[in-house]
Design a protein around this motif. Structure first.
Motif, PDB file in Angstrom:
ATOM      1  N   ASP A  11      -4.898  -4.577  -7.667  1.00 65.79           N
ATOM      2  CA  ASP A  11      -5.893  -4.447  -8.737  1.00 65.79           C
ATOM      3  C   ASP A  11      -6.852  -3.289  -8.470  1.00 65.79           C
ATOM      4  O   ASP A  11      -7.276  -2.603  -9.415  1.00 65.79           O
ATOM      5  CB  ASP A  11      -6.678  -5.753  -8.871  1.00 65.79           C
ATOM      6  N   LYS A  12      -7.194  -3.059  -7.227  1.00 61.01           N
ATOM      7  CA  LYS A  12      -8.074  -1.934  -6.897  1.00 61.01           C
ATOM      8  C   LYS A  12      -7.425  -0.614  -7.294  1.00 61.01           C
ATOM      9  O   LYS A  12      -8.064   0.256  -7.924  1.00 61.01           O
ATOM     10  CB  LYS A  12      -8.392  -1.931  -5.404  1.00 61.01           C
ATOM     11  N   GLU A  13      -6.136  -0.455  -6.953  1.00 62.53           N
ATOM     12  CA  GLU A  13      -5.432   0.783  -7.288  1.00 62.53           C
ATOM     13  C   GLU A  13      -5.170   0.878  -8.796  1.00 62.53           C
ATOM     14  O   GLU A  13      -5.269   1.958  -9.391  1.00 62.53           O
ATOM     15  CB  GLU A  13      -4.120   0.863  -6.506  1.00 62.53           C
ATOM     16  N   TYR A  14      -4.810  -0.245  -9.388  1.00 65.05           N
ATOM     17  CA  TYR A  14      -4.556  -0.284 -10.838  1.00 65.05           C
ATOM     18  C   TYR A  14      -5.805   0.125 -11.611  1.00 65.05           C
ATOM     19  O   TYR A  14      -5.749   0.952 -12.525  1.00 65.05           O
ATOM     20  CB  TYR A  14      -4.118  -1.695 -11.221  1.00 65.05           C
ATOM     21  N   SER A  45       0.826  -1.208   0.000  1.00 64.26           N
ATOM     22  CA  SER A  45       0.000   0.000   0.000  1.00 64.26           C
ATOM     23  C   SER A  45       0.859   1.256   0.000  1.00 64.26           C
ATOM     24  O   SER A  45       0.555   2.231  -0.701  1.00 64.26           O
ATOM     25  CB  SER A  45      -0.939  -0.010   1.208  1.00 64.26           C
ATOM     26  N   ARG A  46       1.933   1.229   0.765  1.00 65.87           N
ATOM     27  CA  ARG A  46       2.835   2.388   0.821  1.00 65.87           C
ATOM     28  C   ARG A  46       3.547   2.579  -0.523  1.00 65.87           C
ATOM     29  O   ARG A  46       3.704   3.708  -0.996  1.00 65.87           O
ATOM     30  CB  ARG A  46       3.846   2.213   1.947  1.00 65.87           C
ATOM     31  N   LYS A  47       4.001   1.497  -1.106  1.00 59.03           N
ATOM     32  CA  LYS A  47       4.684   1.599  -2.393  1.00 59.03           C
ATOM     33  C   LYS A  47       3.748   2.127  -3.474  1.00 59.03           C
ATOM     34  O   LYS A  47       4.129   2.981  -4.290  1.00 59.03           O
ATOM     35  CB  LYS A  47       5.242   0.231  -2.799  1.00 59.03           C
ATOM     36  N   LEU A  48       2.511   1.616  -3.497  1.00 66.00           N
ATOM     37  CA  LEU A  48       1.564   2.054  -4.510  1.00 66.00           C
ATOM     38  C   LEU A  48       1.180   3.519  -4.342  1.00 66.00           C
ATOM     39  O   LEU A  48       0.882   4.209  -5.324  1.00 66.00           O
ATOM     40  CB  LEU A  48       0.316   1.169  -4.481  1.00 66.00           C
ATOM     41  N   ALA A  49       1.199   4.004  -3.114  1.00 62.07           N
ATOM     42  CA  ALA A  49       0.944   5.430  -2.887  1.00 62.07           C
ATOM     43  C   ALA A  49       2.046   6.269  -3.524  1.00 62.07           C
ATOM     44  O   ALA A  49       1.786   7.343  -4.097  1.00 62.07           O
ATOM     45  CB  ALA A  49       0.846   5.714  -1.394  1.00 62.07           C
ATOM     46  N   VAL A  50       3.282   5.777  -3.452  1.00 57.56           N
ATOM     47  CA  VAL A  50       4.409   6.472  -4.087  1.00 57.56           C
ATOM     48  C   VAL A  50       4.274   6.414  -5.607  1.00 57.56           C
ATOM     49  O   VAL A  50       4.491   7.416  -6.305  1.00 57.56           O
ATOM     50  CB  VAL A  50       5.749   5.864  -3.631  1.00 57.56           C
ATOM     51  N   VAL A  51       3.913   5.235  -6.127  1.00 57.04           N
ATOM     52  CA  VAL A  51       3.719   5.096  -7.570  1.00 57.04           C
ATOM     53  C   VAL A  51       2.656   6.084  -8.055  1.00 57.04           C
ATOM     54  O   VAL A  51       2.824   6.758  -9.082  1.00 57.04           O
ATOM     55  CB  VAL A  51       3.326   3.650  -7.934  1.00 57.04           C
ATOM     56  N   ASN A  88      -6.551   3.858 -11.256  1.00 52.25           N
ATOM     57  CA  ASN A  88      -5.618   4.772 -11.907  1.00 52.25           C
ATOM     58  C   ASN A  88      -5.563   4.592 -13.420  1.00 52.25           C
ATOM     59  O   ASN A  88      -5.465   5.579 -14.153  1.00 52.25           O
ATOM     60  CB  ASN A  88      -4.218   4.590 -11.309  1.00 52.25           C
ATOM     61  N   ALA A  89      -5.618   3.352 -13.887  1.00 52.56           N
ATOM     62  CA  ALA A  89      -5.511   3.116 -15.332  1.00 52.56           C
ATOM     63  C   ALA A  89      -6.864   3.199 -16.026  1.00 52.56           C
ATOM     64  O   ALA A  89      -6.929   3.415 -17.237  1.00 52.56           O
ATOM     65  CB  ALA A  89      -4.858   1.760 -15.598  1.00 52.56           C
ATOM     66  N   LYS A  90      -7.923   2.993 -15.269  1.00 49.94           N
ATOM     67  CA  LYS A  90      -9.300   3.096 -15.795  1.00 49.94           C
ATOM     68  C   LYS A  90      -9.474   2.258 -17.069  1.00 49.94           C
ATOM     69  O   LYS A  90      -9.229   1.061 -17.058  1.00 49.94           O
ATOM     70  CB  LYS A  90      -9.662   4.559 -16.011  1.00 49.94           C
ATOM     71  N   ALA A  91      -9.878   2.883 -18.164  1.00 52.20           N
ATOM     72  CA  ALA A  91     -10.184   2.149 -19.399  1.00 52.20           C
ATOM     73  C   ALA A  91      -8.941   1.520 -20.023  1.00 52.20           C
ATOM     74  O   ALA A  91      -9.061   0.665 -20.909  1.00 52.20           O
ATOM     75  CB  ALA A  91     -10.852   3.080 -20.405  1.00 52.20           C
ATOM     76  N   GLN A  92      -7.757   1.922 -19.572  1.00 52.89           N
ATOM     77  CA  GLN A  92      -6.528   1.397 -20.156  1.00 52.89           C
ATOM     78  C   GLN A  92      -5.973   0.189 -19.393  1.00 52.89           C
ATOM     79  O   GLN A  92      -4.838  -0.217 -19.610  1.00 52.89           O
ATOM     80  CB  GLN A  92      -5.477   2.506 -20.247  1.00 52.89           C
ATOM     81  N   THR A  93      -6.787  -0.353 -18.475  1.00 55.85           N
ATOM     82  CA  THR A  93      -6.341  -1.561 -17.787  1.00 55.85           C
ATOM     83  C   THR A  93      -6.179  -2.696 -18.785  1.00 55.85           C
ATOM     84  O   THR A  93      -6.807  -2.731 -19.830  1.00 55.85           O
ATOM     85  CB  THR A  93      -7.336  -1.985 -16.692  1.00 55.85           C
ATOM     86  N   ASN A  94      -5.330  -3.643 -18.426  1.00 53.86           N
ATOM     87  CA  ASN A  94      -4.916  -4.682 -19.360  1.00 53.86           C
ATOM     88  C   ASN A  94      -5.005  -6.041 -18.678  1.00 53.86           C
ATOM     89  O   ASN A  94      -4.363  -6.273 -17.653  1.00 53.86           O
ATOM     90  CB  ASN A  94      -3.484  -4.373 -19.806  1.00 53.86           C
ATOM     91  N   GLU A  95      -5.798  -6.956 -19.231  1.00 53.61           N
ATOM     92  CA  GLU A  95      -5.970  -8.271 -18.620  1.00 53.61           C
ATOM     93  C   GLU A  95      -4.678  -9.079 -18.635  1.00 53.61           C
ATOM     94  O   GLU A  95      -4.407  -9.863 -17.729  1.00 53.61           O
ATOM     95  CB  GLU A  95      -7.083  -9.056 -19.328  1.00 53.61           C
ATOM     96  N   TYR A 133       3.537   8.794 -10.764  1.00 54.36           N
ATOM     97  CA  TYR A 133       3.163   8.384 -12.120  1.00 54.36           C
ATOM     98  C   TYR A 133       1.656   8.322 -12.346  1.00 54.36           C
ATOM     99  O   TYR A 133       1.209   7.809 -13.379  1.00 54.36           O
ATOM    100  CB  TYR A 133       3.771   7.006 -12.432  1.00 54.36           C
ATOM    101  N   GLY A 134       0.873   8.862 -11.423  1.00 49.45           N
ATOM    102  CA  GLY A 134      -0.572   8.766 -11.513  1.00 49.45           C
ATOM    103  C   GLY A 134      -1.180   9.415 -12.734  1.00 49.45           C
ATOM    104  O   GLY A 134      -2.279   9.057 -13.154  1.00 49.45           O
ATOM    105  N   LYS A 135      -0.469  10.365 -13.343  1.00 51.85           N
ATOM    106  CA  LYS A 135      -1.011  11.059 -14.517  1.00 51.85           C
ATOM    107  C   LYS A 135      -0.784  10.290 -15.809  1.00 51.85           C
ATOM    108  O   LYS A 135      -1.325  10.663 -16.850  1.00 51.85           O
ATOM    109  CB  LYS A 135      -0.401  12.463 -14.622  1.00 51.85           C
TER     110      LYS A 135
END
Length: 219
Positions: free
Chosen positions: A109-112, A59-65, A115-122, A69-71
């Motif tokens: 997956d929740k954070e992905y 969770s901490r690492k993903l907050a940094v990501v 953040n990625a929305k429609a650009q998520t990739n199976e 890179y959230g944009k």
């Protein structure tokens, strides 16, 4: 709702299984706060249970990501996968190992998805599930053997350039012996890593450079 630190009295009697409370988990992670916020910094939990410590670190690492890179959905995806590759765990009970894998995947997956929305990739999701199967193992960290009696082997994952990821497999017992103060005759060819201040053994297997979304192609 109170935290569940014990699944059953029988499991406590048989395995000494008591899960660490969230407050203690956060306090202990705060002791190495800087490392928990380094995306590539690797963590091994030798008795991971269902993943209390690893979930907090992820969770901490993903907050940094997200902050860095959230944009950019592409960059977020790539570095969130790198964050996942940095977490390793061993537990003596298979149900705990599987619960830990699923828990970490759900957090990622929740954070992905957010953040990625429609650009998520199976295919990327499948890659993360594969990485978790290689990084969270059922075994005994004291004997350094998996449940089937084979040696515990972990994969090192490194982003090399662009989308390309390098995987190298190492035996846990050799990795730990690299922290001995002096080399011995069985360590010829090992390299000294200044960052971890230990000798790094030769990998037992290496894999071709692969797009990080396709690491599962090499089982």
């Amino acid at each position: 709702m109170a935290e569940q630190q014990v699944k059953s009295r029988q499991r406590v009697a048989d395995h000494g299984e008591v899960f660490t409370a969230e407050r203690e988990v956060k306090a202990m992670c705060d002791l190495v706060k800087q490392e928990t916020e380094r995306i590539e910094s690797r963590f091994l939990e030798p008795a991971c249970g269902n993943g209390n410590f690893l979930a907090e670190v992820l969770s901490r690492k993903l907050a940094v990501v997200k902050s860095r890179y959230g944009k950019s959905p592409f960059d977020y995806e790539r570095y969130s996968v790198l964050a996942m590759t940095s977490l390793y765990g061993v537990d003596i009970l298979e149900d705990n190992a599987e619960e830990c894998r699923q828990r970490l995947f759900d957090i990622w997956d929740k954070e992905y998805t957010a953040n990625a929305k429609a650009q998520t990739n199976e295919q990327c999701r499948e890659a993360v599930r594969f990485i978790l199967r290689k990084n969270i193992l059922c075994g005994d960290a004291l004997t350094m053997l998996q449940a089937d009696g084979s040696p515990i082997v972990f994969s090192e994952w490194s982003l090399v350039t662009g989308n390309q990821m390098k995987r190298r497999d190492f035996a846990l017992d050799e990795l730990l012996s690299g922290h001995e103060e002096q080399m011995n005759i069985f360590m010829i060819g090992w390299e000294y890593d200044e960052e971890v201040q230990a000798f790094i053994p030769s990998p037992i297997r290496e894999y071709p450079l692969t797009d990080y979304r396709r690491v599962q192609d090499y089982e």
